[in-house]
Enzyme design. Structure first.
Site, PDB file in Angstrom:
ATOM      1  N   ARG A  15       0.802  -1.231   0.000  1.00 47.81           N
ATOM      2  CA  ARG A  15       0.000   0.000   0.000  1.00 47.81           C
ATOM      3  C   ARG A  15       0.831   1.277   0.000  1.00 47.81           C
ATOM      4  O   ARG A  15       0.292   2.365  -0.199  1.00 47.81           O
ATOM      5  CB  ARG A  15      -0.966  -0.005   1.202  1.00 47.81           C
ATOM      6  CG  ARG A  15      -2.208  -0.838   0.935  1.00 47.81           C
ATOM      7  CD  ARG A  15      -3.205  -0.642   2.055  1.00 47.81           C
ATOM      8  NE  ARG A  15      -2.837  -1.408   3.242  1.00 47.81           N
ATOM      9  CZ  ARG A  15      -3.215  -1.090   4.479  1.00 47.81           C
ATOM     10  NH1 ARG A  15      -3.937  -0.015   4.694  1.00 47.81           N
ATOM     11  NH2 ARG A  15      -2.855  -1.833   5.503  1.00 47.81           N
ATOM     12  N   LYS A  22       9.454  -0.789   2.414  1.00 48.61           N
ATOM     13  CA  LYS A  22       8.635  -0.035   3.380  1.00 48.61           C
ATOM     14  C   LYS A  22       9.428   0.442   4.585  1.00 48.61           C
ATOM     15  O   LYS A  22       9.302   1.601   5.002  1.00 48.61           O
ATOM     16  CB  LYS A  22       7.451  -0.888   3.837  1.00 48.61           C
ATOM     17  CG  LYS A  22       6.586  -0.169   4.844  1.00 48.61           C
ATOM     18  CD  LYS A  22       5.244  -0.812   5.044  1.00 48.61           C
ATOM     19  CE  LYS A  22       5.349  -2.026   5.917  1.00 48.61           C
ATOM     20  NZ  LYS A  22       4.014  -2.542   6.266  1.00 48.61           N
ATOM     21  N   GLY A  78       4.859 -15.687   6.163  1.00 50.73           N
ATOM     22  CA  GLY A  78       4.181 -15.338   7.412  1.00 50.73           C
ATOM     23  C   GLY A  78       5.158 -14.993   8.525  1.00 50.73           C
ATOM     24  O   GLY A  78       6.361 -15.241   8.430  1.00 50.73           O
ATOM     25  N   THR A  79       4.598 -14.427   9.599  1.00 50.79           N
ATOM     26  CA  THR A  79       5.448 -13.948  10.705  1.00 50.79           C
ATOM     27  C   THR A  79       6.159 -15.104  11.421  1.00 50.79           C
ATOM     28  O   THR A  79       7.302 -14.948  11.862  1.00 50.79           O
ATOM     29  CB  THR A  79       4.612 -13.155  11.722  1.00 50.79           C
ATOM     30  OG1 THR A  79       3.479 -13.949  12.105  1.00 50.79           O
ATOM     31  CG2 THR A  79       4.114 -11.845  11.138  1.00 50.79           C
ATOM     32  N   ASP A 103       8.228  -2.042  10.905  1.00 49.27           N
ATOM     33  CA  ASP A 103       7.310  -1.011  10.424  1.00 49.27           C
ATOM     34  C   ASP A 103       6.428  -0.459  11.542  1.00 49.27           C
ATOM     35  O   ASP A 103       5.420   0.176  11.281  1.00 49.27           O
ATOM     36  CB  ASP A 103       6.455  -1.544   9.269  1.00 49.27           C
ATOM     37  CG  ASP A 103       5.640  -2.777   9.655  1.00 49.27           C
ATOM     38  OD1 ASP A 103       5.799  -3.256  10.799  1.00 49.27           O
ATOM     39  OD2 ASP A 103       4.863  -3.252   8.821  1.00 49.27           O
ATOM     40  N   ASN A 227       1.542   1.298   6.994  1.00 52.05           N
ATOM     41  CA  ASN A 227       1.202   0.512   5.809  1.00 52.05           C
ATOM     42  C   ASN A 227       0.885   1.376   4.605  1.00 52.05           C
ATOM     43  O   ASN A 227       0.816   0.877   3.500  1.00 52.05           O
ATOM     44  CB  ASN A 227      -0.007  -0.387   6.099  1.00 52.05           C
ATOM     45  CG  ASN A 227       0.313  -1.375   7.206  1.00 52.05           C
ATOM     46  OD1 ASN A 227       1.166  -2.242   7.039  1.00 52.05           O
ATOM     47  ND2 ASN A 227      -0.334  -1.221   8.348  1.00 52.05           N
ATOM     48  N   TYR A 387      35.588  30.819  -8.733  1.00 53.36           N
ATOM     49  CA  TYR A 387      35.744  29.557  -9.476  1.00 53.36           C
ATOM     50  C   TYR A 387      36.131  29.887 -10.890  1.00 53.36           C
ATOM     51  O   TYR A 387      35.454  30.670 -11.579  1.00 53.36           O
ATOM     52  CB  TYR A 387      34.390  28.826  -9.436  1.00 53.36           C
ATOM     53  CG  TYR A 387      34.389  27.461 -10.040  1.00 53.36           C
ATOM     54  CD1 TYR A 387      35.332  26.499  -9.668  1.00 53.36           C
ATOM     55  CD2 TYR A 387      33.419  27.103 -10.974  1.00 53.36           C
ATOM     56  CE1 TYR A 387      35.298  25.230 -10.213  1.00 53.36           C
ATOM     57  CE2 TYR A 387      33.382  25.828 -11.526  1.00 53.36           C
ATOM     58  CZ  TYR A 387      34.321  24.894 -11.146  1.00 53.36           C
ATOM     59  OH  TYR A 387      34.288  23.634 -11.684  1.00 53.36           O
ATOM     60  N   SER A 405      28.836  48.802  -4.166  1.00 53.41           N
ATOM     61  CA  SER A 405      27.829  47.932  -4.757  1.00 53.41           C
ATOM     62  C   SER A 405      28.303  47.378  -6.091  1.00 53.41           C
ATOM     63  O   SER A 405      29.072  48.012  -6.810  1.00 53.41           O
ATOM     64  CB  SER A 405      26.541  48.726  -4.994  1.00 53.41           C
ATOM     65  OG  SER A 405      26.010  49.083  -3.746  1.00 53.41           O
ATOM     66  N   GLY A 423      32.092  51.400  -6.261  1.00 50.62           N
ATOM     67  CA  GLY A 423      30.995  50.588  -6.792  1.00 50.62           C
ATOM     68  C   GLY A 423      31.231  50.235  -8.253  1.00 50.62           C
ATOM     69  O   GLY A 423      31.824  51.002  -9.014  1.00 50.62           O
TER      70      GLY A 423
HETATM   71  C1  UD1 Z   1       0.397  -9.555  12.701  1.00 45.74           C
HETATM   72  C2  UD1 Z   1      -0.161 -10.520  13.724  1.00 45.74           C
HETATM   73  C3  UD1 Z   1      -1.441  -9.953  14.301  1.00 45.74           C
HETATM   74  C4  UD1 Z   1      -1.212  -8.586  14.881  1.00 45.74           C
HETATM   75  C5  UD1 Z   1      -0.599  -7.671  13.835  1.00 45.74           C
HETATM   76  C6  UD1 Z   1      -0.198  -6.362  14.446  1.00 45.74           C
HETATM   77  C7  UD1 Z   1       0.586 -12.654  12.907  1.00 45.74           C
HETATM   78  C8  UD1 Z   1       0.174 -13.913  12.233  1.00 45.74           C
HETATM   79  N1  UD1 Z   1      -0.373 -11.761  13.084  1.00 45.74           N
HETATM   80  O1  UD1 Z   1      -0.541  -9.451  11.640  1.00 45.74           O
HETATM   81  O2  UD1 Z   1      -1.934 -10.811  15.291  1.00 45.74           O
HETATM   82  O3  UD1 Z   1      -2.424  -8.018  15.352  1.00 45.74           O
HETATM   83  O4  UD1 Z   1       0.583  -8.275  13.304  1.00 45.74           O
HETATM   84  O5  UD1 Z   1       0.165  -5.490  13.436  1.00 45.74           O
HETATM   85  O6  UD1 Z   1       1.701 -12.519  13.312  1.00 45.74           O
HETATM   86  N2  UD1 Z   1       6.633 -10.023   8.102  1.00 45.74           N
HETATM   87  C9  UD1 Z   1       7.746 -10.681   7.685  1.00 45.74           C
HETATM   88  N3  UD1 Z   1       7.605 -11.805   6.956  1.00 45.74           N
HETATM   89  C10 UD1 Z   1       6.399 -12.303   6.622  1.00 45.74           C
HETATM   90  C11 UD1 Z   1       5.249 -11.629   7.057  1.00 45.74           C
HETATM   91  C12 UD1 Z   1       5.390 -10.478   7.805  1.00 45.74           C
HETATM   92  O7  UD1 Z   1       8.876 -10.248   7.948  1.00 45.74           O
HETATM   93  O8  UD1 Z   1       6.355 -13.345   5.958  1.00 45.74           O
HETATM   94  C13 UD1 Z   1       6.803  -8.801   8.898  1.00 45.74           C
HETATM   95  C14 UD1 Z   1       6.213  -7.586   8.233  1.00 45.74           C
HETATM   96  O9  UD1 Z   1       7.191  -6.940   7.453  1.00 45.74           O
HETATM   97  C15 UD1 Z   1       5.807  -6.753   9.439  1.00 45.74           C
HETATM   98  C16 UD1 Z   1       5.456  -7.784  10.497  1.00 45.74           C
HETATM   99  O10 UD1 Z   1       6.079  -8.983  10.095  1.00 45.74           O
HETATM  100  O11 UD1 Z   1       6.888  -5.996   9.923  1.00 45.74           O
HETATM  101  C17 UD1 Z   1       3.961  -7.985  10.659  1.00 45.74           C
HETATM  102  O12 UD1 Z   1       3.418  -8.380   9.430  1.00 45.74           O
HETATM  103  P1  UD1 Z   1       1.983  -7.923   8.949  1.00 45.74           P
HETATM  104  O13 UD1 Z   1       1.663  -8.617   7.694  1.00 45.74           O
HETATM  105  O14 UD1 Z   1       1.877  -6.461   9.017  1.00 45.74           O
HETATM  106  O15 UD1 Z   1       1.093  -8.454  10.148  1.00 45.74           O
HETATM  107  P2  UD1 Z   1      -0.086  -9.471  10.098  1.00 45.74           P
HETATM  108  O16 UD1 Z   1       0.418 -10.834   9.741  1.00 45.74           O
HETATM  109  O17 UD1 Z   1      -1.190  -8.914   9.304  1.00 45.74           O
END
Ligand code: UD1
Ligand code: CA
Length: 466
Positions: A15, A22, A78-79, A103, A227, A387, A405, A423
């Site tokens: 976004r 980001k 995923g996280t 972020d 975001n 220069y 001046s 001047g």
């Molecule tokens: C996550 C949480 C959610 C919480 C929210 C707060 C999980 C599954 N969910 O949501 O419960 O309320 O944060 O903002 O954890 N990132 C990676 N690699 C990835 C995915 C994400 O490094 O594969 C990083 C992103 O860059 C960011 C952070 O993890 O800094 C959170 O990711 P984001 O997608 O914003 O959070 P959600 O998974 O939506």
């Protein structure tokens, strides 16, 4: 004991609609990720691991100086998957692992410390909040008494009843390092997003009998993520307000804290006044009683006590002496060193030049690579031609010189003490001390000269030009 810090920074940031990763977008002049690193540095970790992915080369280059370890997460699943990539880089001797987001920039050292203290290598501690609109966040599911945390459920996986929960997970936690490793190894992706959720470790901790605690963030600003450009701008204003409040608490008088921007550090003496629309960048120091007029930009500049910077002036890499006056509309470039009581007025540009006590350049002038003595009066429209197309040369102007001046001082050149330059002079050689030097064509009047006329038109008037 000690701890590890993991900062998640692999996400794309769709976004933002930007080529730039980001976490490298700037807030108050520093990358988002740098804010998180700086807050984390307040509680020094045995190892700090940044998980990179999108724009990894750029992100890794940006944090290279901080001494952290970077691990790549490719692709981003995923996280939980992100922390799995970090796990081998963690120091197993560190009992606690703190997890922050690259972020979510306004988290404070105090909050990081509170998470670490509450964890103590033994508990899983979640930073939570209860925002006005919980939409999109993982919900914190508690038992009937509300005492014990049971799980975090992501919005997309939540039942309607779970979506009605107001308490959410901020994305920041502290976990016992050894248990974290075990839980990560057991994560699956059987969920609505087919992602490995870090948040699934909460239910695992509960099942393992590891105590889980939720602590509420004191100021929700600390938990706000970036975001979109709108959210970035919102956090910028919140951070500027924090900085403005700190300055006002220290006695600085800001005409309007909503129209104040600090992108670096600002040290102020007593009784400093700053008008609206000013931008301070890098390291700026303002002495006692300094007044800065509206819409000035000061970057890496020091202003001594009692000096005044008037409206629309631009100062970079400059030093201004006590009781000096700069502007309105002045430009001081790197290496401009103004002594005490110097005046630099409107549309005057000064670069790599020293002006000694009481020197004045009040209007429409350029001083580059010049050494200007005390009490010099440098006339309107005069310039140093420093220069030659290949090299820069110095101009030296002695004490008490008057430059008329519209003079051109073609460097290298020396104007002796107390000299006066007529001047309109173009000075190419040394001008002796104490004397008047003029270098311009002599004025002549041509007797009987007639202005050309068109036949049939009445002559003599100035009409019909152009
Ligand atoms: C996550 C949480 C959610 C919480 C929210 C707060 C999980 C599954 N969910 O949501 O419960 O309320 O944060 O903002 O954890 N990132 C990676 N690699 C990835 C995915 C994400 O490094 O594969 C990083 C992103 O860059 C960011 C952070 O993890 O800094 C959170 O990711 P984001 O997608 O914003 O959070 P959600 O998974 O939506
Ligand atoms: Ca996600």
């Amino acid at each position: 004991m000690g701890h590890n810090t993991v900062i998640l920074a692999a996400g794309r940031g769709t976004r933002m609609k930007s080529q730039r990763p980001k976490v490298l977008h700037r807030l108050a002049g520093r990358a988002l990720l740098q804010h998180v690193l700086d807050a984390a540095a307040g509680v020094p970790a045995l190892r700090t691991v940044v998980v990179t992915g999108h724009g990894a080369d750029e992100v890794e280059a940006a944090v290279a100086a901080s001494g952290c370890v970077c691990v790549r997460q490719m692709p981003q699943l995923g996280t939980g998957h992100a922390v799995q990539q970090a796990a081998p880089a963690l120091d197993p001797a560190a009992a606690t692992t703190l997890i922050l987001n690259g972020d979510v920039p306004l988290v404070t050292t105090a909050t990081a410390r509170a998470l670490l203290d509450a964890c103590g290598g033994e508990r899983l501690v979640l930073l939570t909040m209860t925002p006005a609109d919980p939409h999109g966040y993982g919900r914190v599911v508690r038992d009937a008494t509300g005492e014990r945390v049971l799980a975090i459920v992501e919005e997309k996986d939540a039942t309607p009843a779970q979506r009605a929960i107001g308490e959410v997970y901020t994305g920041m936690m502290a976990a016992p390092t050894a248990a974290l490793g075990r839980w990560l190894a057991r994560l699956g992706n059987d969920n609505a997003q087919r992602e490995y959720y870090l948040t699934d470790i909460v239910a695992m901790a509960v099942a393992d009998g590891v105590p889980v605690a939720g602590i509420a963030v004191v100021d929700e600003t600390e938990a706000l993520g970036v975001n979109s450009p709108q959210q970035l701008a919102d956090l910028e204003r919140r951070l500027q307000r924090r900085q403005a409040d700190a300055l006002m608490t220290a006695g600085v008088r800001l005409a309007d804290p909503a129209r104040f921007d600090l992108r670096g550090t600002l040290e102020c003496g007593a009784d400093v006044e700053i008008d609206v629309g000013c931008v301070f960048e890098g390291r700026v120091v303002l002495g006692d009683g300094v007044r800065v007029g509206p819409h000035c930009v000061l970057r890496d500049t020091t202003v001594a006590a009692g000096a005044r910077i008037d409206a629309f002036s631009h100062l970079e890499g400059a030093s201004v002496g006590t009781e000096a006056r700069v502007g309105p509309y002045a430009r001081l470039r790197p290496g401009a060193v103004l002594g005490d009581e110097v005046h630099v007025g409107n549309f005057v540009e000064v670069k790599n030049s020293t002006l000694a006590r009481g020197a004045k350049a009040n209007h429409l002038a350029y001083l580059g690579d010049a050494t200007v003595g005390e009490r010099v009066n440098y006339g309107a429209g005069s310039i140093t031609a420093n220069y030659d197309g290949a090299f820069k040369h110095r101009t030296v102007i002695g004490d008490d010189v008057h430059i008329g001046s519209n003079c051109v001082l073609i460097a290298p050149v020396v104007v002796g003490e107390g000299a006066t330059i007529g001047g309109g002079s173009t000075i190419v050689r040394q001008a002796p001390a104490g004397q008047l030097t003029i270098a311009r064509a002599k004025q002549v009047t041509i007797a009987g000269w007639q202005r050309p006329r068109r036949p049939g038109k009445p002559g003599g008037s100035a009409s019909g030009g152009g």
